[in-house]
Design an enzyme around this catalytic site. Structure first.
Site, PDB file in Angstrom:
ATOM      1  N   HIS A 309      -7.420   0.797   5.910  1.00 36.61           N
ATOM      2  CA  HIS A 309      -7.318   0.104   4.507  1.00 36.61           C
ATOM      3  C   HIS A 309      -5.977  -0.753   4.533  1.00 36.61           C
ATOM      4  O   HIS A 309      -6.078  -1.839   3.969  1.00 36.61           O
ATOM      5  CB  HIS A 309      -7.053   1.332   3.509  1.00 36.61           C
ATOM      6  CG  HIS A 309      -6.808   0.674   2.084  1.00 36.61           C
ATOM      7  ND1 HIS A 309      -7.580   0.002   1.474  1.00 36.61           N
ATOM      8  CD2 HIS A 309      -5.872   0.849   1.220  1.00 36.61           C
ATOM      9  CE1 HIS A 309      -7.275  -0.130   0.084  1.00 36.61           C
ATOM     10  NE2 HIS A 309      -6.031   0.402   0.123  1.00 36.61           N
ATOM     11  N   HIS A 319       2.744  -5.679  -0.848  1.00 39.53           N
ATOM     12  CA  HIS A 319       2.582  -4.998   0.294  1.00 39.53           C
ATOM     13  C   HIS A 319       3.132  -5.407   1.727  1.00 39.53           C
ATOM     14  O   HIS A 319       2.595  -4.893   2.779  1.00 39.53           O
ATOM     15  CB  HIS A 319       1.228  -4.279   0.380  1.00 39.53           C
ATOM     16  CG  HIS A 319       0.512  -3.980  -0.826  1.00 39.53           C
ATOM     17  ND1 HIS A 319       0.594  -2.793  -1.141  1.00 39.53           N
ATOM     18  CD2 HIS A 319      -0.506  -4.450  -1.571  1.00 39.53           C
ATOM     19  CE1 HIS A 319       0.131  -2.666  -2.181  1.00 39.53           C
ATOM     20  NE2 HIS A 319      -0.774  -3.675  -2.510  1.00 39.53           N
ATOM     21  N   HIS A 346      -6.595  -3.637   0.545  1.00 37.74           N
ATOM     22  CA  HIS A 346      -5.171  -3.365   0.118  1.00 37.74           C
ATOM     23  C   HIS A 346      -4.532  -4.563  -0.738  1.00 37.74           C
ATOM     24  O   HIS A 346      -4.298  -4.340  -1.791  1.00 37.74           O
ATOM     25  CB  HIS A 346      -4.414  -2.774   0.953  1.00 37.74           C
ATOM     26  CG  HIS A 346      -3.351  -1.935   0.521  1.00 37.74           C
ATOM     27  ND1 HIS A 346      -3.331  -1.127  -0.574  1.00 37.74           N
ATOM     28  CD2 HIS A 346      -1.972  -1.761   0.893  1.00 37.74           C
ATOM     29  CE1 HIS A 346      -2.071  -0.525  -0.930  1.00 37.74           C
ATOM     30  NE2 HIS A 346      -1.381  -0.985   0.026  1.00 37.74           N
TER      31      HIS A 346
HETATM   32 FE   FE2 Z   1      -5.023  -0.278  -1.698  1.00 37.97          FE
END
Ligand code: FE2
Ligand code: NAG
Ligand code: NAG
Ligand code: NAG
Ligand code: NAG
Ligand code: NAG
Length: 458
Positions: A309, A319, A346
């Site tokens: 992911h 992220h 993601h």
């Molecule tokens: Fe995610």
């Protein structure tokens, strides 16, 4: 038009081996979440809904059929037959296992999972669920027999359902609908590799689990007819101590079944399958699964694909660096076993890496920069199923050398494996005609033909 697009020239960035930051930008209009009413249950009494299939065994002779009946448990079986058999159709029946769960004040319907085994390769099967005026029919194609030169096309979709204020993956938004419709319009994909973050129920108050139901209805038009290979994402965790929910992955594990035991895994969160000419390893971002890499037989399945992911190479500010702990553990194995592709979701944008590795570093070497490595995989992030925020300016300021192409648009990708050496890869943004690709490249197999690739753009 719900969003508009500005087409500018491609920006070339950095020094010699510069990657591309596409300035193809969609205007940051907030995505509007599709209301639940837009995903009504099917007609008929106790009609089976949220029908979805996935590979049911290690080799592709099995299919797991899952569905929900809202009112009654029964009938609890799937009837199936070879679709093209003209005379004396032989109907078979497999009973389902039924599960239900509660989440805070939500009670699920009857969730059925039936595993059909011993199917013939390369065969179209029809199947039927339900009873009386709630009867529904679907079909699927089994994959061709496993072999090194078997052509096969995978669709790559991640993060379908997002909502406007949340920076996440695949929520039930118009963008997700566009992604799925666009993917289906290409009519090329035979199986979807789904990179995690399903319903986004967890971003709603009390993790409103009706969002899992509407999600299941939404993707049925694809997921009932072709297998989706599932990767669990962080939005499947559903940990909510504040409302008394302590069991990780509770809704996900009740609703989605994968053939993890068939590959010797002890958890549905990581497993592996062989399909056509590919060996696909689903890694959980939270767990290791190295021994599977040692089992891959490249003469049988030349294409080694890993799904996880969270991306390990991601130059988006969202992220950023989250995949570092995973990278430290897994990257040396990916290089050692010459993984062809590592697919992630993601991050809600699109990015493709160069073949690079960053495994030289130790306490004295100071070698902390990724370097070109012909044994390394290409890392692809397709976390762009349908999130809401305009993310055009959210990439790191200087595109790192490892980043070959990146763009802040929604879309899906196709991996068209042609034979044991060549696979054509293309990424399609939602707003383009289906024939247009925003990024494409011929991938060469790392085991049989480890030549350097060059993309069509740049
Ligand atoms: Fe995610
Ligand atoms: C669950 O509780 C929330 C908050 O009290 C409420 O809004 C919702 O309608 C309830 N749902 C059900 C199915 O009872
Ligand atoms: C469907 O069947 C149910 C029960 O078998 C019945 O009560 C209902 O009236 C039927 N609906 C229609 C539209 O025929
Ligand atoms: C790998 O697959 C090939 C082709 O199916 C087969 O001939 C060979 O025996 C396999 N090797 C191993 C170690 O299983
Ligand atoms: C660190 O890496 C360098 C260069 O790869 C190597 O020569 C050296 O032996 C390594 N040191 C340790 C402690 O592993
Ligand atoms: C594999 O496919 C590529 C692309 O279609 C083609 O150019 C190549 O000749 C094929 N290789 C073999 C051995 O057929």
């Amino acid at each position: 038009m719900w969003w508009s697009v500005t087409v500018l020239s491609f920006l070339l960035n950095g020094v010699c081996e510069a990657g591309i930051t596409s300035s193809f930008i969609r205007v940051a209009a907030p995505s509007i979440e599709i209301p639940k009413e837009d995903f009504p249950p099917p007609h008929g009494y106790n009609a089976p809904e949220q029908v979805h299939i996935t590979q049911g065994d290690y080799t592709g002779n099995g299919v797991i059929v899952s569905w929900v009946t809202p009112v009654e448990k029964y009938p609890n079986f799937v009837t199936y037959w070879k679709a093209d058999e003209k005379n004396g159709i032989k109907r078979n029946r497999v009973r389902s296992k039924i599960t239900t769960y509660r989440y805070y004040n939500y009670s699920s319907g009857y969730i059925h999972h039936a595993t059909i085994n011993r199917l013939q390769y390369n065969t179209k099967y029809a199947y039927e669920l339900g009873h009386g005026n709630g009867t529904r029919q679907f079909w699927f194609m089994t994959p061709p027999e496993i072999g090194p030169d078997v052509p096969y096309t995978f669709g790559l979709i991640g993060d379908l359902m997002k909502i406007d204020t949340y920076i996440g993956d695949l929520g039930q938004t118009h963008a997700s609908k566009q992604t799925l419709d666009h993917y289906l319009a290409t009519k090329k994909g035979q199986t979807v590799l789904f990179l995690g973050d399903f319903s986004y129920a967890d971003v709603h108050p009390f993790h409103d689990n009706e969002k899992w139901d509407t999600y299941g209805r939404f993707v049925e038009k694809s997921n009932a007819y072709e297998p989706w290979i599932y990767t669990a994402g962080n939005h499947e965790l559903d940990l909510a101590p504040e409302i008394g929910e302590y069991v990780l992955f509770k809704p996900y594990k009740h609703r989605y079944r994968v053939p993890f035991r068939a590959s010797g895994s002890t958890s549905p969160l990581w497993y592996s399958i062989k399909r056509a000419s590919a060996h696909i390893i689903v890694l959980s971002s939270y767990s290791a699964f190295e021994q599977e890499l040692t089992k891959v037989n490249r003469s049988e399945t030349p294409w080694l694909i890993v799904m996880m992911h969270s991306p390990m190479y991601n130059s988006n500010n969202y992220h950023f660096m989250e995949g570092e702990t995973m990278r430290v553990v897994f990257e040396p194995w990916f290089v050692k076993y010459k993984v062809d592709l590592v697919l992630s979701g993601h991050v809600h944008s699109y990015e493709r890496s160069e073949r690079v590795s960053n495994i030289q570093y130790n306490i004295t070497s100071g070698l902390s920069t990724p370097v070109k490595d012909p044994s390394a995989p290409v890392y692809i992030t397709v976390g762009d199923g349908g999130n809401i925020e305009g993310i055009a300016d959210s990439f790191t300021e200087h595109q790192p050398d490892y980043s070959a192409f990146r763009e802040a648009s929604f879309g899906h990708a196709l991996l068209e494996i042609k034979n044991q050496t060549h696979a054509f890869y293309s990424w399609h943004r939602n707003q383009d005609n289906v024939a247009v690709s925003g990024d494409s490249i011929w991938f060469y197999n790392r085991h049989f033909y480890p030549k350097e690739e060059s993309s069509s753009k740049g």
